[in-house]
Design a protein around this motif. Sequence first.
Motif, PDB file in Angstrom:
ATOM      1  N   ALA A 165       0.855  -1.184   0.000  1.00 18.60           N
ATOM      2  CA  ALA A 165       0.000   0.000   0.000  1.00 18.60           C
ATOM      3  C   ALA A 165       0.891   1.234   0.000  1.00 18.60           C
ATOM      4  CB  ALA A 165      -0.932   0.009   1.214  1.00 18.60           C
ATOM      5  N   SER A 166       0.551   2.235  -0.817  1.00 16.58           N
ATOM      6  CA  SER A 166       1.351   3.450  -0.916  1.00 16.58           C
ATOM      7  C   SER A 166       0.492   4.573  -1.453  1.00 16.58           C
ATOM      8  CB  SER A 166       2.562   3.218  -1.831  1.00 16.58           C
ATOM      9  OG  SER A 166       3.287   4.411  -2.018  1.00 16.58           O
ATOM     10  N   THR A 167       0.954   5.799  -1.211  1.00 19.70           N
ATOM     11  CA  THR A 167       0.242   6.974  -1.733  1.00 19.70           C
ATOM     12  C   THR A 167       0.713   7.334  -3.126  1.00 19.70           C
ATOM     13  OG1 THR A 167       1.854   8.427  -0.681  1.00 19.70           O
ATOM     14  CG2 THR A 167      -0.145   7.899   0.576  1.00 19.70           C
ATOM     15  N   ALA A 168       1.724   6.656  -3.619  1.00 19.88           N
ATOM     16  CA  ALA A 168       2.226   6.934  -4.965  1.00 19.88           C
ATOM     17  C   ALA A 168       2.524   5.617  -5.660  1.00 19.88           C
ATOM     18  CB  ALA A 168       3.489   7.803  -4.911  1.00 19.88           C
ATOM     19  N   LEU A 169       2.207   5.534  -6.941  1.00 23.58           N
ATOM     20  CA  LEU A 169       2.389   4.303  -7.680  1.00 23.58           C
ATOM     21  C   LEU A 169       3.861   3.916  -7.766  1.00 23.58           C
ATOM     22  CD1 LEU A 169       1.087   2.067  -9.350  1.00 23.58           C
ATOM     23  CD2 LEU A 169       1.291   3.552 -11.375  1.00 23.58           C
ATOM     24  N   ARG A 170       4.742   4.908  -7.846  1.00 20.69           N
ATOM     25  CA  ARG A 170       6.163   4.601  -8.008  1.00 20.69           C
ATOM     26  C   ARG A 170       6.775   3.987  -6.761  1.00 20.69           C
ATOM     27  NH1 ARG A 170       5.784  10.143  -7.421  1.00 20.69           N
ATOM     28  NH2 ARG A 170       6.921  11.046  -5.645  1.00 20.69           N
ATOM     29  N   THR A 171       6.121   4.175  -5.626  1.00 16.74           N
ATOM     30  CA  THR A 171       6.648   3.608  -4.382  1.00 16.74           C
ATOM     31  C   THR A 171       5.802   2.449  -3.866  1.00 16.74           C
ATOM     32  OG1 THR A 171       5.396   5.216  -3.070  1.00 16.74           O
ATOM     33  CG2 THR A 171       7.658   5.827  -3.720  1.00 16.74           C
ATOM     34  N   LEU A 172       4.912   1.909  -4.733  1.00 16.20           N
ATOM     35  CA  LEU A 172       3.977   0.879  -4.271  1.00 16.20           C
ATOM     36  C   LEU A 172       4.705  -0.372  -3.810  1.00 16.20           C
ATOM     37  CD1 LEU A 172       1.132  -0.236  -3.884  1.00 16.20           C
ATOM     38  CD2 LEU A 172       1.113  -0.885  -6.306  1.00 16.20           C
ATOM     39  N   PHE A 173       5.765  -0.750  -4.510  1.00 16.36           N
ATOM     40  CA  PHE A 173       6.458  -1.983  -4.169  1.00 16.36           C
ATOM     41  C   PHE A 173       7.758  -1.731  -3.430  1.00 16.36           C
ATOM     42  CE2 PHE A 173       3.838  -2.980  -7.881  1.00 16.36           C
ATOM     43  CZ  PHE A 173       3.103  -4.042  -7.372  1.00 16.36           C
ATOM     44  N   ALA A 174       7.860  -0.572  -2.813  1.00 15.77           N
ATOM     45  CA  ALA A 174       9.021  -0.290  -1.967  1.00 15.77           C
ATOM     46  C   ALA A 174       8.916  -1.094  -0.675  1.00 15.77           C
ATOM     47  CB  ALA A 174       9.102   1.209  -1.671  1.00 15.77           C
ATOM     48  N   GLY A 175      10.033  -1.211  -0.002  1.00 14.58           N
ATOM     49  CA  GLY A 175      10.060  -2.047   1.195  1.00 14.58           C
ATOM     50  C   GLY A 175       9.091  -1.609   2.270  1.00 14.58           C
ATOM     51  N   GLY A 176       8.953  -0.326   2.464  1.00 13.95           N
ATOM     52  CA  GLY A 176       8.064   0.150   3.522  1.00 13.95           C
ATOM     53  C   GLY A 176       6.603  -0.001   3.205  1.00 13.95           C
ATOM     54  N   ALA A 177       6.246  -0.344   1.955  1.00 12.34           N
ATOM     55  CA  ALA A 177       4.834  -0.471   1.578  1.00 12.34           C
ATOM     56  C   ALA A 177       4.270  -1.857   1.846  1.00 12.34           C
ATOM     57  CB  ALA A 177       4.666  -0.133   0.089  1.00 12.34           C
ATOM     58  N   PHE A 178       5.109  -2.833   2.228  1.00 11.29           N
ATOM     59  CA  PHE A 178       4.658  -4.215   2.437  1.00 11.29           C
ATOM     60  C   PHE A 178       3.895  -4.347   3.748  1.00 11.29           C
ATOM     61  CE2 PHE A 178       5.418  -8.440   4.263  1.00 11.29           C
ATOM     62  CZ  PHE A 178       4.811  -9.218   3.292  1.00 11.29           C
ATOM     63  N   SER A 179       2.822  -5.155   3.688  1.00 13.02           N
ATOM     64  CA  SER A 179       2.047  -5.442   4.896  1.00 13.02           C
ATOM     65  C   SER A 179       1.503  -6.855   4.802  1.00 13.02           C
ATOM     66  CB  SER A 179       0.887  -4.448   5.068  1.00 13.02           C
ATOM     67  OG  SER A 179      -0.037  -4.582   4.008  1.00 13.02           O
ATOM     68  N   TYR A 180       1.175  -7.449   5.916  1.00 17.71           N
ATOM     69  CA  TYR A 180       0.612  -8.787   5.928  1.00 17.71           C
ATOM     70  C   TYR A 180      -0.255  -8.952   7.167  1.00 17.71           C
ATOM     71  CZ  TYR A 180       4.072  -9.869   9.526  1.00 17.71           C
ATOM     72  OH  TYR A 180       4.802  -9.854  10.682  1.00 17.71           O
ATOM     73  N   SER A 181      -1.113  -9.994   7.080  1.00 18.74           N
ATOM     74  CA  SER A 181      -1.919 -10.358   8.243  1.00 18.74           C
ATOM     75  C   SER A 181      -2.236 -11.843   8.147  1.00 18.74           C
ATOM     76  CB  SER A 181      -3.220  -9.548   8.295  1.00 18.74           C
ATOM     77  OG  SER A 181      -4.068  -9.881   7.209  1.00 18.74           O
ATOM     78  N   ALA A 182      -2.358 -12.511   9.243  1.00 15.63           N
ATOM     79  CA  ALA A 182      -2.717 -13.930   9.307  1.00 15.63           C
ATOM     80  C   ALA A 182      -3.695 -14.138  10.448  1.00 15.63           C
ATOM     81  CB  ALA A 182      -1.477 -14.795   9.495  1.00 15.63           C
ATOM     82  N   ALA A 183      -4.741 -14.945  10.169  1.00 14.39           N
ATOM     83  CA  ALA A 183      -5.774 -15.145  11.184  1.00 14.39           C
ATOM     84  C   ALA A 183      -6.204 -16.602  11.200  1.00 14.39           C
ATOM     85  CB  ALA A 183      -6.966 -14.231  10.926  1.00 14.39           C
TER      86      ALA A 183
END
Length: 524
Positions: free
Chosen positions: A362-380
């Motif tokens: 998730a990111s506010t800009a397309l160019r940074t969408l796959f940057a390291g800080g944009a990664f997120s996960y969840s497990a339930a």
Amino acid sequence: MSRPILAAALAATALAGCSMEPKYVRPEMPVPTSWPVGDVYLKQSEAALPAFTYRDIFKDPRLQTLIDQALVNNRDLRVAAANITAARAQYRIQRADLFPAVDATGRYSLSGGGNGVRNTASSGSTNTGTGTSTGNTGTGTGTGTGVGTGTGSTGTVTTTSSSNSAFSAQLGVTAFELDLFGRVRSLSRAALDRYFATEAAARATRLTLVGDIADAWLTYAADRSLLKVAQDTATSAQTSVRLTRARLEGGISARTDVRQAEQILETANADLAEQRTLVAQDVNALQLLVGAPIDPALLPASIDQAQATIATLPAGLDSGVLLRRPDVVQAEYTLRAYNAEIGAARAELFPRISLTGLVGFASTALRTLFAGGAFSYSAAPSISYPIFQAGAGRANVRYTQAQRDAALATYEKTIQTAFQETADALARQGTIADQLRAQTNFQVAAADTLQLVNARYQGGIDTFLSSLDAQRSLYTAQRTLITTTLTGASNRVTLYRVLGGDSTLDARASGPVPVTPTGVPRPD
């Protein structure tokens, strides 16, 4: 953080495969291991049933052509093919539960808003005295004795606005069941066995169709032979009536001789009309089986011509060949399916563990969408366990066990029926040659008797009643011989049907295994 979760998921998957199914063991055959023996049975010399196709048994090219057309056009086979397609789809649907369903989503959103102040100016109005004029946002003053003017100040416009963009890409797994106790795997195996059972049912339909076409073709041949006998008898009886009338007019014969000759004639005429009807109905029956109009050139002229093209299938010594019969195979696969469903019912008594997971960016800009800080996960992960069902779970296990027991009885009854049908066909095979020989000799004797009696009648030694009896005896002998010949040919068709082994199946001790045409086990 993601690695421990991934490792846990892999470990749970590795544990999956535990099965609660009872171990399947093919039941013992509830019939003797060999065919009956005795005076009425021929001695069997083949140790095992050879591989064969219908072309090896039905050698007439005309009959083979009709069978080939039926395999394309027959509606029962089309229904069977559709059932196979449906069963295969059902298996694939059930098997899909063994794997996680992964969904991918992409999203873009734009949000924003604005606020501001707009300042403008206006000129004052004309006055005849001292006056004031007020602009929109400024104020003007003026003095004079005549016309006074006022000028307002110029206003300004101030605007502020804001907008936000958001980009996201995610992969998710929702409620994937970790099959720790084999519930899903058992249901998948049951669906696979039912698919194989449906295939076997289609092969049984095909086997029955081929046998029915051969029987209908032979029946047509026999009815054509009976029609010829009726025509010949009617022609002979017409001649006899004409001769007896001439003898009556000449004062040699009595009127009763004419009436008795007319009885033979009308009997033959009645049979002639019936045989014409039967021949037409035989053609209709063949057209229904073939599924299309048939070429008259493909039909036999007589039963003697047709029966010579039907080969005899050796039965072998071992009754275990019945395990290759399509109806027996269908019953065994159904039994295996119910056995697998017991495992699924038992697994329902244990906890069910499901996993829902999500990974994405998730990111506010397309160019940074796959940057390291944009990664997120969840497990339930979640676990559910039936605490109180008022005995429904165990009742379901008993229900599936009862279904398995019923399927077992059906399987054994199918084998017993197959054995009885085969034994009956072998008994008929063992005696039909003697019966045909006797009927042939009887017809020869009846024809010779008629010739002798006619000579004695014409010589004035015997009455016409003796000739009448001889004609009736020959007519009956001819019809009986045709019927017996048909019985012998149909017996060979029956042997093909009851011993109809399946070349796409390997009847192993552990159960039937589908194979490819080369004999290699077919993958699921």
